[in-house]
Design an enzyme around this catalytic site. Structure first.
Site, PDB file in Angstrom:
ATOM      1  N   ARG A  96      53.960  34.321  45.877  1.00 39.74           N
ATOM      2  CA  ARG A  96      55.319  34.573  45.430  1.00 39.74           C
ATOM      3  C   ARG A  96      56.152  33.304  45.481  1.00 39.74           C
ATOM      4  O   ARG A  96      56.945  33.028  44.593  1.00 39.74           O
ATOM      5  CB  ARG A  96      55.963  35.646  46.305  1.00 39.74           C
ATOM      6  CG  ARG A  96      57.458  35.720  46.147  1.00 39.74           C
ATOM      7  CD  ARG A  96      58.036  37.013  46.650  1.00 39.74           C
ATOM      8  NE  ARG A  96      57.334  38.158  46.106  1.00 39.74           N
ATOM      9  CZ  ARG A  96      56.921  39.193  46.840  1.00 39.74           C
ATOM     10  NH1 ARG A  96      57.147  39.235  48.120  1.00 39.74           N
ATOM     11  NH2 ARG A  96      56.292  40.202  46.258  1.00 39.74           N
ATOM     12  N   TYR A  97      56.005  32.565  46.546  1.00 38.25           N
ATOM     13  CA  TYR A  97      56.778  31.333  46.719  1.00 38.25           C
ATOM     14  C   TYR A  97      55.925  30.155  46.258  1.00 38.25           C
ATOM     15  O   TYR A  97      54.699  30.169  46.417  1.00 38.25           O
ATOM     16  CB  TYR A  97      57.145  31.157  48.188  1.00 38.25           C
ATOM     17  CG  TYR A  97      57.947  32.296  48.767  1.00 38.25           C
ATOM     18  CD1 TYR A  97      59.297  32.435  48.469  1.00 38.25           C
ATOM     19  CD2 TYR A  97      57.357  33.232  49.608  1.00 38.25           C
ATOM     20  CE1 TYR A  97      60.036  33.480  48.997  1.00 38.25           C
ATOM     21  CE2 TYR A  97      58.092  34.281  50.152  1.00 38.25           C
ATOM     22  CZ  TYR A  97      59.430  34.397  49.841  1.00 38.25           C
ATOM     23  OH  TYR A  97      60.161  35.435  50.366  1.00 38.25           O
TER      24      TYR A  97
ATOM     25  N   ARG B  18      53.463  28.299  49.130  1.00 39.18           N
ATOM     26  CA  ARG B  18      52.701  28.992  50.163  1.00 39.18           C
ATOM     27  C   ARG B  18      52.194  30.343  49.657  1.00 39.18           C
ATOM     28  O   ARG B  18      52.809  30.934  48.766  1.00 39.18           O
ATOM     29  CB  ARG B  18      53.543  29.176  51.426  1.00 39.18           C
ATOM     30  CG  ARG B  18      54.870  29.886  51.236  1.00 39.18           C
ATOM     31  CD  ARG B  18      55.855  29.381  52.303  1.00 39.18           C
ATOM     32  NE  ARG B  18      57.075  30.160  52.363  1.00 39.18           N
ATOM     33  CZ  ARG B  18      58.107  29.986  51.544  1.00 39.18           C
ATOM     34  NH1 ARG B  18      58.049  29.111  50.551  1.00 39.18           N
ATOM     35  NH2 ARG B  18      59.202  30.708  51.703  1.00 39.18           N
TER      36      ARG B  18
ATOM     37  N   CYS C 139      43.885  47.671  61.283  1.00 34.93           N
ATOM     38  CA  CYS C 139      44.712  47.252  62.417  1.00 34.93           C
ATOM     39  C   CYS C 139      44.207  47.994  63.648  1.00 34.93           C
ATOM     40  O   CYS C 139      43.535  49.016  63.527  1.00 34.93           O
ATOM     41  CB  CYS C 139      46.173  47.605  62.183  1.00 34.93           C
ATOM     42  SG  CYS C 139      46.867  46.772  60.749  1.00 34.93           S
TER      43      CYS C 139
ATOM     44  N   CYS D  33      51.368  51.207  62.541  1.00 43.67           N
ATOM     45  CA  CYS D  33      52.819  51.369  62.660  1.00 43.67           C
ATOM     46  C   CYS D  33      53.262  52.305  61.542  1.00 43.67           C
ATOM     47  O   CYS D  33      52.955  52.052  60.377  1.00 43.67           O
ATOM     48  CB  CYS D  33      53.521  50.027  62.492  1.00 43.67           C
ATOM     49  SG  CYS D  33      52.706  48.684  63.382  1.00 43.67           S
TER      50      CYS D  33
ATOM     51  N   CYS E 268      54.699  50.915  58.204  1.00 46.36           N
ATOM     52  CA  CYS E 268      54.020  49.732  57.649  1.00 46.36           C
ATOM     53  C   CYS E 268      54.308  49.553  56.159  1.00 46.36           C
ATOM     54  O   CYS E 268      54.109  50.465  55.363  1.00 46.36           O
ATOM     55  CB  CYS E 268      52.518  49.855  57.860  1.00 46.36           C
ATOM     56  SG  CYS E 268      51.624  48.462  57.120  1.00 46.36           S
TER      57      CYS E 268
ATOM     58  N   ARG F 285      52.671  47.942  54.116  1.00 45.45           N
ATOM     59  CA  ARG F 285      51.428  47.985  53.326  1.00 45.45           C
ATOM     60  C   ARG F 285      50.675  49.287  53.546  1.00 45.45           C
ATOM     61  O   ARG F 285      49.455  49.335  53.449  1.00 45.45           O
ATOM     62  CB  ARG F 285      50.549  46.775  53.638  1.00 45.45           C
ATOM     63  CG  ARG F 285      51.220  45.495  53.256  1.00 45.45           C
ATOM     64  CD  ARG F 285      50.327  44.292  53.088  1.00 45.45           C
ATOM     65  NE  ARG F 285      51.212  43.157  52.917  1.00 45.45           N
ATOM     66  CZ  ARG F 285      51.479  42.259  53.863  1.00 45.45           C
ATOM     67  NH1 ARG F 285      50.855  42.311  55.028  1.00 45.45           N
ATOM     68  NH2 ARG F 285      52.339  41.285  53.632  1.00 45.45           N
TER      69      ARG F 285
ATOM     70  N   ASP G  33      61.344  47.952  54.855  1.00 47.14           N
ATOM     71  CA  ASP G  33      61.104  48.071  53.416  1.00 47.14           C
ATOM     72  C   ASP G  33      61.144  49.532  52.967  1.00 47.14           C
ATOM     73  O   ASP G  33      60.949  50.440  53.764  1.00 47.14           O
ATOM     74  CB  ASP G  33      59.743  47.456  53.061  1.00 47.14           C
ATOM     75  CG  ASP G  33      59.742  45.948  53.274  1.00 47.14           C
ATOM     76  OD1 ASP G  33      60.812  45.316  53.098  1.00 47.14           O
ATOM     77  OD2 ASP G  33      58.683  45.393  53.635  1.00 47.14           O
TER      78      ASP G  33
ATOM     79  N   ASP H 179      63.617  42.009  52.410  1.00 49.44           N
ATOM     80  CA  ASP H 179      62.596  41.623  51.438  1.00 49.44           C
ATOM     81  C   ASP H 179      62.946  42.418  50.180  1.00 49.44           C
ATOM     82  O   ASP H 179      62.864  43.650  50.174  1.00 49.44           O
ATOM     83  CB  ASP H 179      61.199  41.972  51.980  1.00 49.44           C
ATOM     84  CG  ASP H 179      60.136  41.014  51.451  1.00 49.44           C
ATOM     85  OD1 ASP H 179      60.382  40.384  50.394  1.00 49.44           O
ATOM     86  OD2 ASP H 179      59.062  40.905  52.071  1.00 49.44           O
TER      87      ASP H 179
ATOM     88  N   LYS I 133      62.173  37.276  50.470  1.00 47.56           N
ATOM     89  CA  LYS I 133      63.051  37.541  51.606  1.00 47.56           C
ATOM     90  C   LYS I 133      64.424  36.918  51.378  1.00 47.56           C
ATOM     91  O   LYS I 133      64.527  35.736  51.082  1.00 47.56           O
ATOM     92  CB  LYS I 133      62.435  36.953  52.872  1.00 47.56           C
ATOM     93  CG  LYS I 133      61.093  37.571  53.215  1.00 47.56           C
ATOM     94  CD  LYS I 133      60.471  36.892  54.420  1.00 47.56           C
ATOM     95  CE  LYS I 133      59.081  37.412  54.701  1.00 47.56           C
ATOM     96  NZ  LYS I 133      58.071  36.954  53.726  1.00 47.56           N
TER      97      LYS I 133
HETATM   98  C1  LIG Z   1      56.945  36.540  53.986  1.00 43.00           C
HETATM   99  C2  LIG Z   1      56.092  35.959  52.987  1.00 43.00           C
HETATM  100  C3  LIG Z   1      55.739  34.601  53.056  1.00 43.00           C
HETATM  101  C4  LIG Z   1      56.226  33.697  54.165  1.00 43.00           C
HETATM  102  O1  LIG Z   1      57.603  33.525  54.093  1.00 43.00           O
HETATM  103  P1  LIG Z   1      58.353  32.540  55.100  1.00 43.00           P
HETATM  104  O2  LIG Z   1      59.795  32.759  54.843  1.00 43.00           O
HETATM  105  O3  LIG Z   1      57.901  31.151  54.785  1.00 43.00           O
HETATM  106  O4  LIG Z   1      57.937  32.929  56.483  1.00 43.00           O
HETATM  107  C5  LIG Z   1      54.945  34.100  52.070  1.00 43.00           C
HETATM  108  N1  LIG Z   1      54.517  34.865  51.045  1.00 43.00           N
HETATM  109  C6  LIG Z   1      54.858  36.162  50.945  1.00 43.00           C
HETATM  110  C7  LIG Z   1      54.375  36.944  49.765  1.00 43.00           C
HETATM  111  C8  LIG Z   1      55.653  36.746  51.911  1.00 43.00           C
HETATM  112  O5  LIG Z   1      55.979  38.042  51.818  1.00 43.00           O
HETATM  113  S1  SF4 Z   2      52.925  46.639  60.306  1.00 40.93           S
HETATM  114 FE1  SF4 Z   2      51.156  47.428  59.130  1.00 40.93          FE
HETATM  115  S2  SF4 Z   2      49.790  45.657  58.957  1.00 40.93           S
HETATM  116 FE2  SF4 Z   2      51.219  45.207  60.621  1.00 40.93          FE
HETATM  117  S3  SF4 Z   2      50.191  45.909  62.474  1.00 40.93           S
HETATM  118 FE3  SF4 Z   2      51.500  47.576  61.789  1.00 40.93          FE
HETATM  119  S4  SF4 Z   2      50.145  48.829  60.539  1.00 40.93           S
HETATM  120 FE4  SF4 Z   2      49.144  46.867  60.746  1.00 40.93          FE
END
Ligand SMILES: *Cc1c(COP(=O)(O)O)cnc(C)c1O
Ligand code: SF4
Length: 396
Positions: A120-121, A124, A133, A137, A140, A142, A301, A338, A345
């Site tokens: 996305r960025y 990175r 996991c 949670c 979560c 995801r 989220d 986010d 973010k």
């Molecule tokens: C959170 C996230 C990052 C890391 O973001 P930072 O602000 O650098 O910690 C990188 N890629 C994705 C897709 C993210 O959701």
């Molecule tokens: S937030 Fe989601 S990915 Fe992270 S530890 Fe909890 S269940 Fe696992």
């Protein structure tokens, strides 16, 4: 024991499992084998409320139920409002979906060039390396893929992911996440970190993991040696409440810090769990005592079935306002949303800038007092005129 641990309340012990030999308790294998993963098993240890029972019976349609004995012990079995309990035991609320909720709330799937990579960025990437996991949670982000309760069948393509990073020189930072990367075997992690380290443009690796919190026994000296070997490696752990700060977590953080891994924390703002300033202040103080720097506080989220856990955004802003200036600056996380749909973010801050006029910025400090600061440097005070006179140019 270190100086500060005795001064505060740090949970230590085996609770319900006190008859288990210490050497077993301290093994991550034992903890994983003895996870509580069914409603029946759970009911052997705790009396569930109706709300919880309904949630537990539905969990396998959304996100699996799983709790390590270690983490289970942090829960108050008498109090359904326990902040640990609410994070980990499903509730009926998971069944209701509100109009704003989504399966992929931050649009990860649409920025994924290769299975497992989210780019996305510009500089990175996020590399999702597993869907497992140690415990799950309930909020979560995801949930769609983690634990595979929704039959997403997530299988990262490691080689394709590495090739993508190798051929994309703009990537200087790789963030391993999942699921939990620390559930990979040591052999696999060692290999993966070695491959990443060999890529010339990758400057360092980050790991996002809740293993230190769910399963601190996993942070073995052997694992720490792998981090030391492949460093610099940064780690973000995930603690939401001071009750999760135990002697065992503290010792795991010490091992990581001594292996040269700088530690940050990501919390999720959760309704009636940590959405008040006292809870958050206690948490950040304990984090600092464990050498962990609070990094992000996330607005939860818009994941499907999360409405009962999502706090009011204004509470997050208020918490930051009551932390900044009132306690150690290192202890103040950045509150972020986010952006739904994939905007990344976005920082959300209390307002300290009252006004910007033509000449000054008008600010409020942490106590609400007003201060002014000029926008640009003023003109030098001209001493030239006085240089034409000699100091003794006087008549008498
Ligand atoms: C959170 C996230 C990052 C890391 O973001 P930072 O602000 O650098 O910690 C990188 N890629 C994705 C897709 C993210 O959701
Ligand atoms: S937030 Fe989601 S990915 Fe992270 S530890 Fe909890 S269940 Fe696992």
């Amino acid at each position: 024991m270190e100086k500060y641990s005795s001064a505060d309340n740090w949970f230590d012990g085996q609770g319900l499992w006190s008859d288990v030999p210490r050497e077993d308790w301290l093994k991550w294998g034992w903890q994983l084998r003895n996870r509580i993963t069914s409603v029946e098993k759970l009911q052997e240890y705790i009396e569930l409320t109706e709300d919880e029972l309904e949630g537990c019976n539905y969990a396998n349609n959304k996100l699996a139920l799983s709790i390590t004995p270690y983490f289970f012990n942090l829960m108050d079995r008498e109090d359904p409002n326990c902040p640990v309990r609410k994070q980990i035991i499903p509730r009926a609320g998971e069944k209701s979906i509100t109009p704003e909720e989504m399966l992929d709330p931050v649009g990860e799937d649409s920025s994924s060039p290769v299975k497992g990579i989210v780019h996305r960025y510009p500089d990175r990437v996020l590399f999702l390396v597993t869907d497992r996991c140690a415990s799950y949670c309930r909020y979560c982000t995801r949930s769609r893929l983690v634990s595979n309760a929704q039959d997403y069948n997530f299988h990262p393509d490691f080689e394709a992911g590495l090739e993508y990073i190798e051929r994309t020189p703009s990537i200087r930072d790789v963030l391993l996440s999942g699921g939990d990367p620390l559930l990979l075997t040591e052999r696999k992690l060692d290999y993966l970190l070695g491959r990443l380290k060999a890529i010339p443009h990758v400057q360092f690796v980050r790991i996002g993991s809740r293993i230190p919190v769910f399963l601190p026994q996993r942070i073995t000296p052997k694992l720490c040696d792998i981090f030391k070997k492949h460093g610099p490696i940064w780690m973000s752990i995930h603690v939401n409440h001071a009750k999760e700060c135990t002697v065992e977590l503290k010792e795991a953080c010490t091992r990581l810090a001594y292996a040269g891994v700088p530690l940050g924390n990501q919390s999720v703002l959760l309704k009636d769990i940590n959405d008040d300033v006292d809870a958050m202040k206690q948490l950040v103080h304990k984090l600092l005592m464990m050498r962990v720097r609070p990094y992000y506080l996330y607005q939860c989220d818009l994941i499907t079935g999360s409405s009962h856990l999502r706090a009011d955004v204004r509470k997050g802003i208020e918490i930051i306002r009551k932390l900044r200036g009132h306690t150690t600056g290192y202890g103040v996380p950045q509150f972020v949303i986010d952006a739904p749909g994939g905007g990344g973010k976005i920082p959300v801050n209390p307002e300290y800038v009252k006004e910007i006029t033509d000449s000054e910025i008008i600010l409020n400090n942490f106590q609400g007092k007003e201060y002014r600061y000029p926008l640009v440097a003023g003109k030098p005070i001209n001493n030239q005129d006085w240089n034409q006179f000699s100091p003794d140019e006087v008549l008498v």
